[in-house]
Motif scaffolding. Structure first.
Motif, PDB file in Angstrom:
ATOM      1  N   ASN A  48      -9.469 -29.201  -4.741  1.00  0.00           N
ATOM      2  CA  ASN A  48      -9.723 -28.097  -5.669  1.00  0.00           C
ATOM      3  C   ASN A  48      -8.978 -26.860  -5.189  1.00  0.00           C
ATOM      4  O   ASN A  48      -8.671 -26.724  -4.003  1.00  0.00           O
ATOM      5  N   GLU A  49      -8.688 -25.976  -6.102  1.00  0.00           N
ATOM      6  CA  GLU A  49      -8.017 -24.739  -5.735  1.00  0.00           C
ATOM      7  C   GLU A  49      -9.056 -23.708  -5.307  1.00  0.00           C
ATOM      8  O   GLU A  49     -10.177 -23.707  -5.812  1.00  0.00           O
ATOM      9  N   GLU A  50      -8.673 -22.866  -4.360  1.00  0.00           N
ATOM     10  CA  GLU A  50      -9.548 -21.793  -3.903  1.00  0.00           C
ATOM     11  C   GLU A  50      -8.832 -20.463  -4.053  1.00  0.00           C
ATOM     12  O   GLU A  50      -7.642 -20.347  -3.768  1.00  0.00           O
ATOM     13  N   ILE A  51      -9.579 -19.494  -4.494  1.00  0.00           N
ATOM     14  CA  ILE A  51      -9.101 -18.126  -4.580  1.00  0.00           C
ATOM     15  C   ILE A  51     -10.045 -17.302  -3.717  1.00  0.00           C
ATOM     16  O   ILE A  51     -11.262 -17.413  -3.846  1.00  0.00           O
ATOM     17  N   ARG A  52      -9.482 -16.532  -2.848  1.00  0.00           N
ATOM     18  CA  ARG A  52     -10.297 -15.652  -2.014  1.00  0.00           C
ATOM     19  C   ARG A  52      -9.923 -14.217  -2.361  1.00  0.00           C
ATOM     20  O   ARG A  52      -8.771 -13.822  -2.198  1.00  0.00           O
ATOM     21  N   VAL A  53     -10.901 -13.512  -2.876  1.00  0.00           N
ATOM     22  CA  VAL A  53     -10.709 -12.103  -3.204  1.00  0.00           C
ATOM     23  C   VAL A  53     -11.359 -11.314  -2.078  1.00  0.00           C
ATOM     24  O   VAL A  53     -12.577 -11.356  -1.901  1.00  0.00           O
ATOM     25  N   CYS A  54     -10.524 -10.650  -1.285  1.00  0.00           N
ATOM     26  CA  CYS A  54     -11.003  -9.921  -0.113  1.00  0.00           C
ATOM     27  C   CYS A  54     -10.826  -8.427  -0.355  1.00  0.00           C
ATOM     28  O   CYS A  54      -9.705  -7.960  -0.553  1.00  0.00           O
ATOM     29  N   THR A  55     -11.946  -7.717  -0.390  1.00  0.00           N
ATOM     30  CA  THR A  55     -11.883  -6.271  -0.545  1.00  0.00           C
ATOM     31  C   THR A  55     -12.369  -5.629   0.745  1.00  0.00           C
ATOM     32  O   THR A  55     -13.327  -6.098   1.360  1.00  0.00           O
ATOM     33  N   THR A  56     -11.689  -4.569   1.144  1.00  0.00           N
ATOM     34  CA  THR A  56     -12.064  -3.832   2.341  1.00  0.00           C
ATOM     35  C   THR A  56     -12.631  -2.489   1.898  1.00  0.00           C
ATOM     36  O   THR A  56     -12.082  -1.838   1.009  1.00  0.00           O
ATOM     37  N   TRP A  57     -13.742  -2.120   2.539  1.00  0.00           N
ATOM     38  CA  TRP A  57     -14.483  -0.906   2.189  1.00  0.00           C
ATOM     39  C   TRP A  57     -14.754  -0.094   3.433  1.00  0.00           C
ATOM     40  O   TRP A  57     -14.922  -0.653   4.523  1.00  0.00           O
ATOM     41  N   GLU A  58     -14.856   1.214   3.264  1.00  0.00           N
ATOM     42  CA  GLU A  58     -15.193   2.088   4.389  1.00  0.00           C
ATOM     43  C   GLU A  58     -16.596   1.806   4.903  1.00  0.00           C
ATOM     44  O   GLU A  58     -16.852   1.934   6.095  1.00  0.00           O
ATOM     45  N   SER A  59     -17.520   1.408   3.995  1.00  0.00           N
ATOM     46  CA  SER A  59     -18.889   1.106   4.426  1.00  0.00           C
ATOM     47  C   SER A  59     -19.528   0.113   3.470  1.00  0.00           C
ATOM     48  O   SER A  59     -19.082  -0.053   2.328  1.00  0.00           O
ATOM     49  N   GLU A  60     -20.592  -0.515   3.934  1.00  0.00           N
ATOM     50  CA  GLU A  60     -21.329  -1.436   3.063  1.00  0.00           C
ATOM     51  C   GLU A  60     -22.000  -0.669   1.928  1.00  0.00           C
ATOM     52  O   GLU A  60     -22.117  -1.190   0.815  1.00  0.00           O
ATOM     53  N   ASP A  61     -22.406   0.571   2.176  1.00  0.00           N
ATOM     54  CA  ASP A  61     -22.989   1.396   1.109  1.00  0.00           C
ATOM     55  C   ASP A  61     -21.988   1.611  -0.024  1.00  0.00           C
ATOM     56  O   ASP A  61     -22.353   1.574  -1.201  1.00  0.00           O
ATOM     57  N   ASP A  62     -20.704   1.833   0.322  1.00  0.00           N
ATOM     58  CA  ASP A  62     -19.674   2.005  -0.706  1.00  0.00           C
ATOM     59  C   ASP A  62     -19.515   0.731  -1.529  1.00  0.00           C
ATOM     60  O   ASP A  62     -19.414   0.772  -2.761  1.00  0.00           O
ATOM     61  N   PHE A  63     -19.486  -0.411  -0.845  1.00  0.00           N
ATOM     62  CA  PHE A  63     -19.388  -1.691  -1.553  1.00  0.00           C
ATOM     63  C   PHE A  63     -20.588  -1.896  -2.482  1.00  0.00           C
ATOM     64  O   PHE A  63     -20.437  -2.263  -3.643  1.00  0.00           O
ATOM     65  N   ARG A  64     -21.779  -1.641  -1.979  1.00  0.00           N
ATOM     66  CA  ARG A  64     -22.997  -1.818  -2.784  1.00  0.00           C
ATOM     67  C   ARG A  64     -23.002  -0.889  -3.997  1.00  0.00           C
ATOM     68  O   ARG A  64     -23.430  -1.290  -5.076  1.00  0.00           O
ATOM     69  N   ALA A  65     -22.520   0.334  -3.816  1.00  0.00           N
ATOM     70  CA  ALA A  65     -22.457   1.278  -4.944  1.00  0.00           C
ATOM     71  C   ALA A  65     -21.577   0.709  -6.053  1.00  0.00           C
ATOM     72  O   ALA A  65     -21.917   0.798  -7.240  1.00  0.00           O
ATOM     73  N   TRP A  66     -20.445   0.105  -5.680  1.00  0.00           N
ATOM     74  CA  TRP A  66     -19.581  -0.502  -6.688  1.00  0.00           C
ATOM     75  C   TRP A  66     -20.238  -1.738  -7.310  1.00  0.00           C
ATOM     76  O   TRP A  66     -20.275  -1.883  -8.529  1.00  0.00           O
ATOM     77  N   SER A  67     -20.785  -2.625  -6.470  1.00  0.00           N
ATOM     78  CA  SER A  67     -21.328  -3.891  -6.993  1.00  0.00           C
ATOM     79  C   SER A  67     -22.589  -3.690  -7.829  1.00  0.00           C
ATOM     80  O   SER A  67     -22.969  -4.582  -8.594  1.00  0.00           O
ATOM     81  N   GLU A  68     -23.220  -2.532  -7.716  1.00  0.00           N
ATOM     82  CA  GLU A  68     -24.402  -2.231  -8.521  1.00  0.00           C
ATOM     83  C   GLU A  68     -24.090  -1.248  -9.654  1.00  0.00           C
ATOM     84  O   GLU A  68     -24.998  -0.794 -10.345  1.00  0.00           O
ATOM     85  N   SER A  69     -22.805  -0.962  -9.867  1.00  0.00           N
ATOM     86  CA  SER A  69     -22.397   0.041 -10.848  1.00  0.00           C
ATOM     87  C   SER A  69     -22.320  -0.534 -12.265  1.00  0.00           C
ATOM     88  O   SER A  69     -22.204  -1.747 -12.466  1.00  0.00           O
ATOM     89  N   ASP A  70     -22.353   0.367 -13.242  1.00  0.00           N
ATOM     90  CA  ASP A  70     -22.148  -0.018 -14.640  1.00  0.00           C
ATOM     91  C   ASP A  70     -20.750  -0.590 -14.828  1.00  0.00           C
ATOM     92  O   ASP A  70     -20.549  -1.513 -15.617  1.00  0.00           O
ATOM     93  N   SER A  71     -19.781  -0.048 -14.099  1.00  0.00           N
ATOM     94  CA  SER A  71     -18.403  -0.525 -14.185  1.00  0.00           C
ATOM     95  C   SER A  71     -18.310  -1.998 -13.800  1.00  0.00           C
ATOM     96  O   SER A  71     -17.666  -2.794 -14.476  1.00  0.00           O
ATOM     97  N   PHE A  72     -18.971  -2.376 -12.721  1.00  0.00           N
ATOM     98  CA  PHE A  72     -18.989  -3.768 -12.259  1.00  0.00           C
ATOM     99  C   PHE A  72     -19.641  -4.659 -13.316  1.00  0.00           C
ATOM    100  O   PHE A  72     -19.097  -5.691 -13.706  1.00  0.00           O
ATOM    101  N   ARG A  73     -20.818  -4.251 -13.783  1.00  0.00           N
ATOM    102  CA  ARG A  73     -21.550  -5.053 -14.770  1.00  0.00           C
ATOM    103  C   ARG A  73     -20.767  -5.209 -16.069  1.00  0.00           C
ATOM    104  O   ARG A  73     -20.667  -6.304 -16.614  1.00  0.00           O
ATOM    105  N   SER A  74     -20.171  -4.117 -16.551  1.00  0.00           N
ATOM    106  CA  SER A  74     -19.456  -4.212 -17.827  1.00  0.00           C
ATOM    107  C   SER A  74     -18.187  -5.046 -17.697  1.00  0.00           C
ATOM    108  O   SER A  74     -17.831  -5.784 -18.614  1.00  0.00           O
ATOM    109  N   ALA A  75     -17.488  -4.956 -16.553  1.00  0.00           N
ATOM    110  CA  ALA A  75     -16.278  -5.772 -16.360  1.00  0.00           C
ATOM    111  C   ALA A  75     -16.613  -7.253 -16.376  1.00  0.00           C
ATOM    112  O   ALA A  75     -15.910  -8.059 -17.004  1.00  0.00           O
TER     113      ALA A  75
END
Length: 122
Positions: A48-75
């Motif tokens: 099977n094919e694998e895709i790894r999407v690796c994002t780097t963030w200054e902090s876990e709080d920054d990542f969580r803010a994005w992953s819990e955002s309206d922008s994330f949900r709507s996308a």
């Protein structure tokens, strides 16, 4: 600093359907604390094919803010709606995924880049 890896396993021959979603920057690139995104592609031992999407963030709080955002949900909602519009089956090309959060312990740049960065901060 953290790196978040989303390992997405897709059916053989379908990776381009998923990779196309990542070819152009999206709103994630505008969020506070976002550092970079790398999208990797390979074939696993099961064929099977694998895709790894690796994002780097200054902090876990920054990542969580994005992953819990309206922008994330709507996308993600738009993507599901687009797939449905195209008549794609609900399961589509994706077999499964796994998200892992890593602490960045060390990151090495080419010597000339590191020296220039150090000189700029002096």
């Amino acid at each position: 600093m953290i790196m978040v890896e989303n390992r997405i396993e897709v059916k053989p021959g379908t990776a381009d359907l998923v990779l196309d979603r990542f070819r152009k920057p999206k709103s994630v690139h505008t969020f506070k604390g976002f550092v970079r995104m790398d999208v990797l592609h390979s074939v696993n031992e099961a064929g099977n094919e694998e895709i790894r999407v690796c994002t780097t963030w200054e902090s876990e709080d920054d990542f969580r803010a994005w992953s819990e955002s309206d922008s994330f949900r709507s996308a993600h909602a738009r993507r599901a709606a687009a797939a449905q519009e195209k008549g794609e089956r609900q399961d589509g090309p994706i077999i499964g995924n796994k998200v892992t959060i890593y602490q960045v312990v060390a990151s090495h740049l080419p010597a000339e880049t590191a020296a220039a960065k150090e000189a700029a901060s002096s």
